[in-house]
Write an enzyme that holds these catalytic residues in place. Sequence first.
Site, PDB file in Angstrom:
ATOM      1  N   SER A   1       6.147  12.062  -4.935  1.00 15.53           N
ATOM      2  CA  SER A   1       4.545  12.005  -5.153  1.00 15.53           C
ATOM      3  C   SER A   1       4.110  12.957  -4.103  1.00 15.53           C
ATOM      4  O   SER A   1       4.066  12.597  -2.967  1.00 15.53           O
ATOM      5  CB  SER A   1       3.996  10.573  -5.487  1.00 15.53           C
ATOM      6  OG  SER A   1       2.733  10.664  -5.475  1.00 15.53           O
TER       7      SER A   1
ATOM      8  N   GLN B   1       2.280  -6.185  -2.820  1.00 14.38           N
ATOM      9  CA  GLN B   1       2.382  -6.106  -1.368  1.00 14.38           C
ATOM     10  C   GLN B   1       4.000  -5.383  -1.177  1.00 14.38           C
ATOM     11  O   GLN B   1       4.100  -4.471  -2.121  1.00 14.38           O
ATOM     12  CB  GLN B   1       2.667  -7.281  -0.751  1.00 14.38           C
ATOM     13  CG  GLN B   1       1.129  -8.120  -0.744  1.00 14.38           C
ATOM     14  CD  GLN B   1       0.879  -9.081  -1.826  1.00 14.38           C
ATOM     15  OE1 GLN B   1       1.625  -9.696  -2.441  1.00 14.38           O
ATOM     16  NE2 GLN B   1      -0.368  -9.273  -2.240  1.00 14.38           N
TER      17      GLN B   1
ATOM     18  N   LYS C   1       0.425   4.337  -8.864  1.00 15.54           N
ATOM     19  CA  LYS C   1       0.946   5.717  -9.205  1.00 15.54           C
ATOM     20  C   LYS C   1       2.065   5.656  -9.875  1.00 15.54           C
ATOM     21  O   LYS C   1       2.358   6.050 -11.121  1.00 15.54           O
ATOM     22  CB  LYS C   1       0.595   6.901  -8.419  1.00 15.54           C
ATOM     23  CG  LYS C   1       0.937   8.182  -9.122  1.00 15.54           C
ATOM     24  CD  LYS C   1       0.784   9.482  -8.082  1.00 15.54           C
ATOM     25  CE  LYS C   1       1.637  10.486  -8.620  1.00 15.54           C
ATOM     26  NZ  LYS C   1       1.385  11.640  -7.649  1.00 15.54           N
TER      27      LYS C   1
ATOM     28  N   LYS D   1       2.091   2.095  -5.118  1.00 12.92           N
ATOM     29  CA  LYS D   1       2.959   1.495  -6.244  1.00 12.92           C
ATOM     30  C   LYS D   1       2.323   1.680  -7.465  1.00 12.92           C
ATOM     31  O   LYS D   1       2.859   2.039  -8.704  1.00 12.92           O
ATOM     32  CB  LYS D   1       3.059   0.156  -6.217  1.00 12.92           C
ATOM     33  CG  LYS D   1       4.092  -0.249  -5.111  1.00 12.92           C
ATOM     34  CD  LYS D   1       4.363  -1.870  -5.000  1.00 12.92           C
ATOM     35  CE  LYS D   1       3.007  -2.251  -4.544  1.00 12.92           C
ATOM     36  NZ  LYS D   1       2.522  -2.188  -3.072  1.00 12.92           N
TER      37      LYS D   1
ATOM     38  N   ASN E   1      -5.117 -10.615  -4.092  1.00 13.05           N
ATOM     39  CA  ASN E   1      -4.953 -10.078  -2.749  1.00 13.05           C
ATOM     40  C   ASN E   1      -4.304  -8.616  -2.707  1.00 13.05           C
ATOM     41  O   ASN E   1      -4.298  -7.839  -1.759  1.00 13.05           O
ATOM     42  CB  ASN E   1      -4.208 -10.813  -1.657  1.00 13.05           C
ATOM     43  CG  ASN E   1      -2.718 -11.409  -2.337  1.00 13.05           C
ATOM     44  OD1 ASN E   1      -2.614 -11.236  -3.542  1.00 13.05           O
ATOM     45  ND2 ASN E   1      -1.999 -11.807  -1.606  1.00 13.05           N
TER      46      ASN E   1
ATOM     47  N   GLY F   1      -3.984  -4.781  -4.535  1.00 11.28           N
ATOM     48  CA  GLY F   1      -5.348  -4.036  -4.954  1.00 11.28           C
ATOM     49  C   GLY F   1      -4.674  -2.595  -5.554  1.00 11.28           C
ATOM     50  O   GLY F   1      -3.939  -2.068  -4.670  1.00 11.28           O
ATOM     51  N   HIS F   2      -5.071  -2.296  -6.695  1.00  6.89           N
ATOM     52  CA  HIS F   2      -4.735  -0.713  -7.026  1.00  6.89           C
ATOM     53  C   HIS F   2      -5.763  -0.209  -7.734  1.00  6.89           C
ATOM     54  O   HIS F   2      -6.924  -0.505  -8.184  1.00  6.89           O
ATOM     55  CB  HIS F   2      -3.471  -0.816  -7.778  1.00  6.89           C
ATOM     56  CG  HIS F   2      -3.332  -1.893  -8.608  1.00  6.89           C
ATOM     57  ND1 HIS F   2      -2.161  -2.632  -8.666  1.00  6.89           N
ATOM     58  CD2 HIS F   2      -4.048  -2.281  -9.815  1.00  6.89           C
ATOM     59  CE1 HIS F   2      -2.518  -3.600  -9.530  1.00  6.89           C
ATOM     60  NE2 HIS F   2      -3.368  -3.388 -10.214  1.00  6.89           N
TER      61      HIS F   2
ATOM     62  N   ASP G   1       0.713  -1.079  -0.152  1.00 10.27           N
ATOM     63  CA  ASP G   1       0.173  -0.065   0.102  1.00 10.27           C
ATOM     64  C   ASP G   1       0.922   1.436  -0.072  1.00 10.27           C
ATOM     65  O   ASP G   1       0.509   2.345   0.553  1.00 10.27           O
ATOM     66  CB  ASP G   1      -0.950   0.130   1.130  1.00 10.27           C
ATOM     67  CG  ASP G   1      -1.731  -1.339   1.458  1.00 10.27           C
ATOM     68  OD1 ASP G   1      -2.177  -1.716   0.376  1.00 10.27           O
ATOM     69  OD2 ASP G   1      -1.649  -1.719   2.400  1.00 10.27           O
TER      70      ASP G   1
ATOM     71  N   GLY H   1     -11.023  -3.063   2.754  1.00 12.46           N
ATOM     72  CA  GLY H   1     -11.765  -1.758   3.571  1.00 12.46           C
ATOM     73  C   GLY H   1     -11.219  -1.889   5.050  1.00 12.46           C
ATOM     74  O   GLY H   1     -11.635  -0.856   5.639  1.00 12.46           O
TER      75      GLY H   1
HETATM   76  P1  GDP Z   1      -0.585   0.138  -3.717  1.00 14.42           P
HETATM   77  O1  GDP Z   1      -1.121  -0.813  -2.866  1.00 14.42           O
HETATM   78  O2  GDP Z   1       0.852   0.245  -3.453  1.00 14.42           O
HETATM   79  O3  GDP Z   1      -0.545  -0.229  -5.277  1.00 14.42           O
HETATM   80  O4  GDP Z   1      -1.125   1.365  -3.520  1.00 14.42           O
HETATM   81  P2  GDP Z   1      -2.082   2.289  -4.478  1.00 14.42           P
HETATM   82  O5  GDP Z   1      -1.524   2.587  -5.842  1.00 14.42           O
HETATM   83  O6  GDP Z   1      -3.422   1.394  -4.294  1.00 14.42           O
HETATM   84  O7  GDP Z   1      -2.251   3.580  -3.572  1.00 14.42           O
HETATM   85  C1  GDP Z   1      -2.946   3.725  -2.576  1.00 14.42           C
HETATM   86  C2  GDP Z   1      -3.808   5.132  -2.666  1.00 14.42           C
HETATM   87  O8  GDP Z   1      -2.804   6.122  -2.357  1.00 14.42           O
HETATM   88  C3  GDP Z   1      -4.507   5.419  -3.765  1.00 14.42           C
HETATM   89  O9  GDP Z   1      -5.692   5.764  -3.693  1.00 14.42           O
HETATM   90  C4  GDP Z   1      -3.394   6.425  -4.672  1.00 14.42           C
HETATM   91  O10 GDP Z   1      -4.383   7.586  -5.409  1.00 14.42           O
HETATM   92  C5  GDP Z   1      -2.890   7.163  -3.429  1.00 14.42           C
HETATM   93  N1  GDP Z   1      -1.857   7.947  -3.639  1.00 14.42           N
HETATM   94  C6  GDP Z   1      -0.800   7.610  -4.406  1.00 14.42           C
HETATM   95  N2  GDP Z   1       0.269   8.322  -4.256  1.00 14.42           N
HETATM   96  C7  GDP Z   1      -0.116   9.645  -3.419  1.00 14.42           C
HETATM   97  C8  GDP Z   1       0.443  10.604  -2.893  1.00 14.42           C
HETATM   98  O11 GDP Z   1       1.616  11.148  -3.186  1.00 14.42           O
HETATM   99  N3  GDP Z   1      -0.524  11.466  -2.135  1.00 14.42           N
HETATM  100  C9  GDP Z   1      -1.652  11.070  -1.770  1.00 14.42           C
HETATM  101  N4  GDP Z   1      -2.225  11.819  -0.937  1.00 14.42           N
HETATM  102  N5  GDP Z   1      -2.328  10.071  -2.217  1.00 14.42           N
HETATM  103  C10 GDP Z   1      -1.551   9.264  -3.050  1.00 14.42           C
END
Ligand code: GDP
Length: 442
Positions: free
Chosen positions: A418, A229, A22, A20, A42, A44-45, A17, A307
Amino acid sequence: MKKSWQTVVIVGAQWGDEGKGKVTDYYAAKTDYVVRFQGGNNAGHTIVHQGKTHKLHLLPSGVLHQRNKVVIGNGVVVDPKVLLFELNQLAKINIRPKLLISERAHLIFPFHVCLDSAGERRQAKAALAALSTNRGIWPAYADKAARVGIRMVDLINPIIFKRKFDLAFTLGQEKISSLYGLKIKLNKQRIFKEYQSYGNKLKKYVADISQELNLALTKGKKILLEGAQGAMLDVDHGLYPYTTSSNTTAGAACTGTGLAPQKIEKAVGVVKAYLSRVGGGYLPTELKGSLGDAIREIGGEYGTTTGRARRIGWLDLVQLRLAVRVNGLNALAITKIDVLNGLPEVKVCTAYCVGKKIIREMPADLSLYEKCRPIYKTFKGWELASSNKKSYEDLPLSMRQYLGFIEKELGVKIEMVSVGPERQATIIKINKIRALNQHKAS
Ligand code: GDP
């Protein structure tokens, strides 16, 4: 002049989480292939397309860049029902990914899902509760290791599928009844028919991924390998048993696709500016009070798949040293630094202490880990205005001091910062020597 890189692996450097999605999206714009190599649904993005939010759990996040081929590697465990659902969802918005699925990828069946929830109830006593996503991931990996798993190549061969399904189903049902004492009777015939139809729908995507990717490299194509993960959840190097059931670190990009180690040129670690994790177990930098609650709310730290509220803590360099070493990270992408905006101070854990002993590396021994107390370095907080979101030099001084300290302590350059969820809220930090070389070359 040689291109900057031909293969890049992007991995979570913490507990998953990290954002990744973005970071992958940024690199995916420059690649020909986006490949998943471990885990299952398991992960999720969240992707945003024409103002609408879509949650993907199995397909690589590169699906929106329609020029890419998206690949599900042999290291992934595939729930075909979920995969077809995601493909249908994308078809509704006119996205038809150029998908390839490894013929060696293992399948998840309903008896795996059933065993997953039964197992979690039992493990609740061992504080492993809330760790599993109940998607059948670990039972599918367990069957793979026990060599009774069923692969994509089996699913699309009616004779072999029938034989292997008979055995796997019988074993699965026996475990449900005898091992866990549950009175659940799964409908063998119905599941068999359902999976036959999945096989018919998916067979056009099934391929030899190792050959495809190696051949693509000889043609000069670019490949992005997308981890799910994070390092601390790696079944070997993470905080076992509070881990997932696959290897989440960069080496798995080789075993999970059939690309040799020397083919991977770059490893980017995604690091959230604080940390979050789910599940039980000790977390040295955990923020249990109102500060942790505020960061959780501002950062939206609730599971994409489940969730569930995530636990929050300060950044932990002890943990990140392991991620840097095991992954061989040569670049960092720092995410969600905007979430810490407005705090009077921001802390980083530089080492642990147990009594007078200083510990700089992650212990494998959980009884020692539980005694570890964090040693912090404290930084002045920052106010990030939108006018700051242009270049690295525009970022507030105290934020740059915080970032500079992370770079120095870990010995890895930050390549991206970011500062918001939007694509344009991304700052690419070009290190000065590279920028100079690029300038000379152009
Ligand atoms: P992953 O599990 O590592 O792939 O995480 P996700 O890609 O699902 O990212 C989790 C959340 O963080 C998403 O809702 C993104 O839009 C948000 N997110 C990513 N980068 C940033 C950031 O720099 N700032 C904020 N506020 N949210 C971010």
